[in-house]
Design a protein around this motif. Structure first.
Motif, short mmCIF file in Angstrom:
data_model
loop_
_atom_site.label_atom_id
_atom_site.label_comp_id
_atom_site.label_asym_id
_atom_site.label_seq_id
_atom_site.Cartn_x
_atom_site.Cartn_y
_atom_site.Cartn_z
N PHE A 108 0.82 -1.20 0.00
CA PHE A 108 0.00 0.00 0.00
C PHE A 108 0.86 1.26 0.00
CE2 PHE A 108 -2.85 -3.25 1.59
CZ PHE A 108 -4.02 -2.96 0.92
N VAL A 109 1.87 1.26 0.85
CA VAL A 109 2.75 2.41 0.96
C VAL A 109 4.18 1.93 1.21
CG1 VAL A 109 3.24 4.59 2.14
CG2 VAL A 109 0.88 3.77 1.97
N THR B 249 2.70 5.82 -2.48
CA THR B 249 1.65 4.82 -2.47
C THR B 249 1.75 3.95 -3.70
OG1 THR B 249 -0.01 6.10 -3.68
CG2 THR B 249 0.17 6.50 -1.30
#
Length: 116
Positions: free
Chosen positions: A32-33, A52
């Motif tokens: 996700f990040v 991201t």
């Protein structure tokens, strides 16, 4: 499990550049990040930049305009291009990967030293 390996650190003169890499391996899930953090001697670990999975970036004020974070999803790698380096950038730089419910992983760190 996921392993994160940083590379590209070293000694550079003020005003110079370095490019850090963080490669993920092992049981890799959707990330996700990803981000870079740094910890200078006697200080806390602080955020440098994040990106991201969609390519949205965020930077600490101290590095805006000088550092650029990018990623290569195909290679499971995130980069940090560091330009116009200053002595105050000296720190151990750590890669972080956030896989949501799968967990958060940290690399071992790579030393960046900027001489005046």
């Amino acid at each position: 499990q996921v392993q994160l390996v940083e590379s590209g650190g070293g000694l550079v003169q003020a005003g110079g550049s370095l490019r850090l890499s963080c490669a993920a391996s092992g049981s890799i899930f959707r990330v996700f990040v990803m981000g870079w953090y740094r910890q200078a001697p006697g200080k806390q670990r602080d955020l440098v930049a994040t990106i991201t999975s969609g390519g949205i970036t965020n930077y600490a004020d101290s590095v805006k305009g000088r550092f650029t974070i990018s990623g290569d999803n195909a290679k499971n790698t995130v980069y940090l291009q560091m330009n116009s380096l200053k002595p105050e950038d000296t720190a151990v730089y750590y890669c972080k990967a956030n896989y949501g419910l799968r967990g958060v992983y940290w690399g071992q760190g790579t030393q960046v030293t900027v001489s005046s």
